[in-house]
Scaffold this active site. Sequence first.
Site, PDB file in Angstrom:
ATOM      1  N   ASP A  86       0.973  -1.074  -0.024  1.00  0.00           N
ATOM      2  CA  ASP A  86      -0.059  -0.009  -0.072  1.00  0.00           C
ATOM      3  C   ASP A  86       0.913   1.078  -0.026  1.00  0.00           C
ATOM      4  OD1 ASP A  86      -2.024  -2.045   0.411  1.00  0.00           O
ATOM      5  OD2 ASP A  86      -2.742  -1.053   2.412  1.00  0.00           O
ATOM      6  N   HIS A 142       4.281  -7.848  -0.342  1.00  0.00           N
ATOM      7  CA  HIS A 142       4.020  -8.972  -0.757  1.00  0.00           C
ATOM      8  C   HIS A 142       4.747  -9.317  -2.256  1.00  0.00           C
ATOM      9  CE1 HIS A 142       0.571  -9.757   1.642  1.00  0.00           C
ATOM     10  NE2 HIS A 142       0.719  -8.386   2.125  1.00  0.00           N
ATOM     11  N   SER A 227       8.785   3.223   5.097  1.00  0.00           N
ATOM     12  CA  SER A 227       9.924   3.226   4.049  1.00  0.00           C
ATOM     13  C   SER A 227       9.452   3.105   2.564  1.00  0.00           C
ATOM     14  CB  SER A 227      10.903   2.165   4.274  1.00  0.00           C
ATOM     15  OG  SER A 227      12.246   2.341   3.775  1.00  0.00           O
TER      16      SER A 227
END
Length: 263
Positions: A86, A142, A227
């Site tokens: 995200d 992911h 990050s």
Amino acid sequence: MKISFFRLLTELSSRKTVSRLTGAFAKSRASRGLIPRFAKTYGIRVQDAEKAVHEYGSLNEFFSRRLKSGLRPIDAAPDTLVSPVDAMITGIGPIHEGLIVNVKGQDYTIQELLNESPRMINYTNGYYCVLYLSPTDYHRIHSPVTGDILEKEHVPGKVYPVNEFGLRHMTRVLSRNERLITYMQHDAGEIAVVKVGALNVSSIQYVVPLPDRLERGDELAYFEFGSTVVLLMENGTFEPRTALEVGSKVKVGEALGTFKRRD
């Protein structure tokens, strides 16, 4: 003058010792009382978390939380590159002769970003996407493709912030910060997933156990505080979604573009 002052403060606060101290506190039980305030300050949807707020043993555990099953559907179209995180896109475009141009006003070379890996030749005229995770975001990373892990590299470095100020006013933070690089082979070629550490990030961790082969959407790693992830696609293999641009927000599993099948 003002920018120089803030740059100096950032240099002083971006020492590894400061990051380690911050990380140690965030992992301690003493930090768990800050979770409700942290969630409220950053507008985090606590109802999306896998567990209730009071079940997390530390701020760090909450920060690296998993989400409830089904909240991030993975695009099922064939040959699709999906977002691993995200995030907000802070840089996107073709790579020209090993150069990534104008990420918040600064240029980067594939050579420095990949720590002079021999694999850098695969990306000299490829495509890149820079994905910034704010404290509000879900911080699990992911797999953007279905494929095999070819190689992993840990590159020690600084912990400068990778927010707007850091990217624009500090010198080439994406290639100076600590990085965890994963090279993967998929049906259309190779991809590099570059996970970049940042201010107050105590570490970047792979999931355990980490299999040799991942399906799109499988967990790969996670950040302990916010990050950036840089995706590098191999020369001549990728076609981006035309709707994506700097400032676009994406979620895990959302299509970033498609791969071109090799003959």
